[in-house]
Design an enzyme around this catalytic site. Structure first.
Site, mmCIF file in Angstrom:
data_model
loop_
_atom_site.group_PDB
_atom_site.id
_atom_site.type_symbol
_atom_site.label_atom_id
_atom_site.label_comp_id
_atom_site.label_asym_id
_atom_site.label_seq_id
_atom_site.Cartn_x
_atom_site.Cartn_y
_atom_site.Cartn_z
ATOM 1 C CG ASN A 133 -1.839 -1.194 1.247
ATOM 2 O OD1 ASN A 133 -2.479 -1.513 0.252
ATOM 3 N ND2 ASN A 133 -1.901 -1.879 2.381
ATOM 4 C CG HIS B 3 -9.581 -2.938 7.787
ATOM 5 N ND1 HIS B 3 -9.080 -3.353 8.993
ATOM 6 C CD2 HIS B 3 -8.608 -3.191 6.864
ATOM 7 C CE1 HIS B 3 -7.866 -3.845 8.822
ATOM 8 N NE2 HIS B 3 -7.558 -3.754 7.549
ATOM 9 C CD GLU C 299 -12.389 -0.134 4.356
ATOM 10 O OE1 GLU C 299 -11.608 -0.007 3.378
ATOM 11 O OE2 GLU C 299 -12.580 -1.215 4.927
ATOM 12 C CB SER D 113 -8.474 -2.240 1.637
ATOM 13 O OG SER D 113 -9.252 -3.202 2.344
ATOM 14 C CG ASP E 208 -10.344 3.065 7.531
ATOM 15 O OD1 ASP E 208 -9.376 3.710 7.090
ATOM 16 O OD2 ASP E 208 -10.235 1.927 8.015
ATOM 17 C CG HIS F 172 -6.566 1.523 1.341
ATOM 18 N ND1 HIS F 172 -5.450 0.793 1.017
ATOM 19 C CD2 HIS F 172 -7.164 0.866 2.372
ATOM 20 C CE1 HIS F 172 -5.376 -0.268 1.810
ATOM 21 N NE2 HIS F 172 -6.397 -0.245 2.632
ATOM 22 C CE LYS G 13 -3.704 0.532 4.542
ATOM 23 N NZ LYS G 13 -3.464 0.441 5.995
#
Length: 368
Positions: free
Chosen positions: A33, A120, A162, A166, A191, A194, A224
């Site tokens: 990542n 997640h 998120e 991911s 979240d 990413h 990440k």
């Protein structure tokens, strides 16, 4: 014999092709990542050396509430809050620790948490520990969120998502979710693991574009695109104070390394000024789209291109074949992803040059 049950469970995992093992990195990076290629960069190495030279400690020596609270932690938190446009921030050693502490602590008995079904594992852990009622909502289903909010007559409602998922590489409908949260008086937990560094103005994440921010709490992992480790929870000042007083995962953990905090602060500055990095990444994402989508990969304008192969053993066999050709591609199996959707998680980062993306596509076509 000791640990018989554990041995039997490992044997069952092996029998169905789901036994996991640690493997070192090797080959061209299509698995990490580290989107902007900062983890091994000279910029962060220089920041670490400069911090050591000015006396920043490697270890904190205790929890933040004892002697472990250092100036570097507080400087990072102040900078992170400015970076994402929040009142306050709190630094955790990992994103897992931050998400689980957040959901285990903030929602109270009588509240309701609505979480996307693909959030997640760290959010699942927090929900396992929470005293609030919680429900999982079909992925990205705005109508399901609204129906649940409309029918809720209890305490505070919370929406947990998120911004960039991911394993699928797709985005949450944040603007619409923010509007729902505003309409029904809900808190929105996002979240940004990413998305931080890659998306949003100056790489500040996708929450930065939302018009209303008072009811938003965002998580920004540092391991990440930021190239280091740890995580920052950003939101209202009362969030920070409440977690300091009530979050067991924060209270009873040794504080993150002050040296890491210094490096993360430097990474935020690199990301803030890193439009050239994001432009280069975008170009490689578009190349990957052109080459990998015809082979079955899914592309959602993000660096994560899942190639769903279905059966666990096939996904792992294709990953092994690519690794043997010098490409670090990893297979992802249930329970990380739903049953029947084992996949290659193809990740585009600045660690792989355009010629290497072309080479991966050629080998993948042959292997498939």
């Amino acid at each position: 014999m000791m640990l018989e049950a554990q041995s039997a469970d490992l044997a069952r995992l092996a029998a169905i092709g789901r036994l996991r093992a640690l493997a070192p990195d090797g080959g061209v990076d299509f698995a990490s990542n580290d989107y902007l290629g900062l983890a091994a960069s000279g910029r962060l190495a220089d920041a670490a050396r400069a911090a050591l030279d000015r006396g920043v400690a490697v270890g904190s020596g205790g929890s933040r509430l004892l002697r472990g609270n250092r100036a570097e932690h507080e400087a990072l938190e102040a900078e992170a809050a400015r970076f994402v446009g929040a009142e306050a921030a709190l630094f955790f050693p990992t994103g897992y620790a931050a998400n689980s502490a957040l959901l285990a602590t903030l929602p109270q008995r009588g509240d309701l948490v609505l979480a996307d079904e693909l959030v997640h594992a760290s959010m699942h852990e927090g929900l396992r520990l929470t005293r609030a009622e919680h429900r999982f909502v079909p992925h990205g289903d705005l109508a399901a969120y609204e129906a649940a909010l409309r029918g809720w007559s209890g305490g505070q409602a919370w929406i947990a998502v998120e911004s960039l998922y991911s394993m699928d590489g797709d985005f949450a409908p944040l603007a619409e979710l923010a509007a729902l949260a505003e309409r029904y008086g809900a808190m929105l937990l996002v979240d940004e693991a990413h998305a931080t560094g890659v998306f949003g103005p100056q790489g500040r994440g996708l929450v930065a574009a939302l018009p209303a921010r008072e009811n938003v709490i965002s998580l920004h992992t540092c391991g990440k695109a930021l190239g280091a480790e740890g995580a920052l929870l950003c939101g209202p000042a009362v969030m920070r104070e409440f977690l300091i007083n009530r979050a067991r995962g924060f209270i009873f953990s040794t504080a993150p390394s002050p040296l890491t905090a210094a490096v993360v602060r430097a990474a935020l500055e690199v990301v803030r000024a890193g439009e050239d990095l994001r432009t280069a990444l975008q170009a490689r994402m578009e190349l990957a789209r052109d080459l990998l989508v015809p082979l079955g990969a899914r592309f959602h304008d993000s660096p994560i291109l899942p190639l769903v192969l279905g059966e666990d053993r096939r996904a792992m066999a294709v990953a092994a074949a690519l690794q043997a050709e010098g490409f670090d591609v990893r297979g992802i199996r249930p329970p990380t992803v739903p049953e029947g959707t084992a996949r290659l998680r193809l990740v585009i980062t600045l660690n792989a040059a355009e010629d290497e993306i072309r080479a991966l596509a050629a080998v993948l076509e042959r292997v498939l």
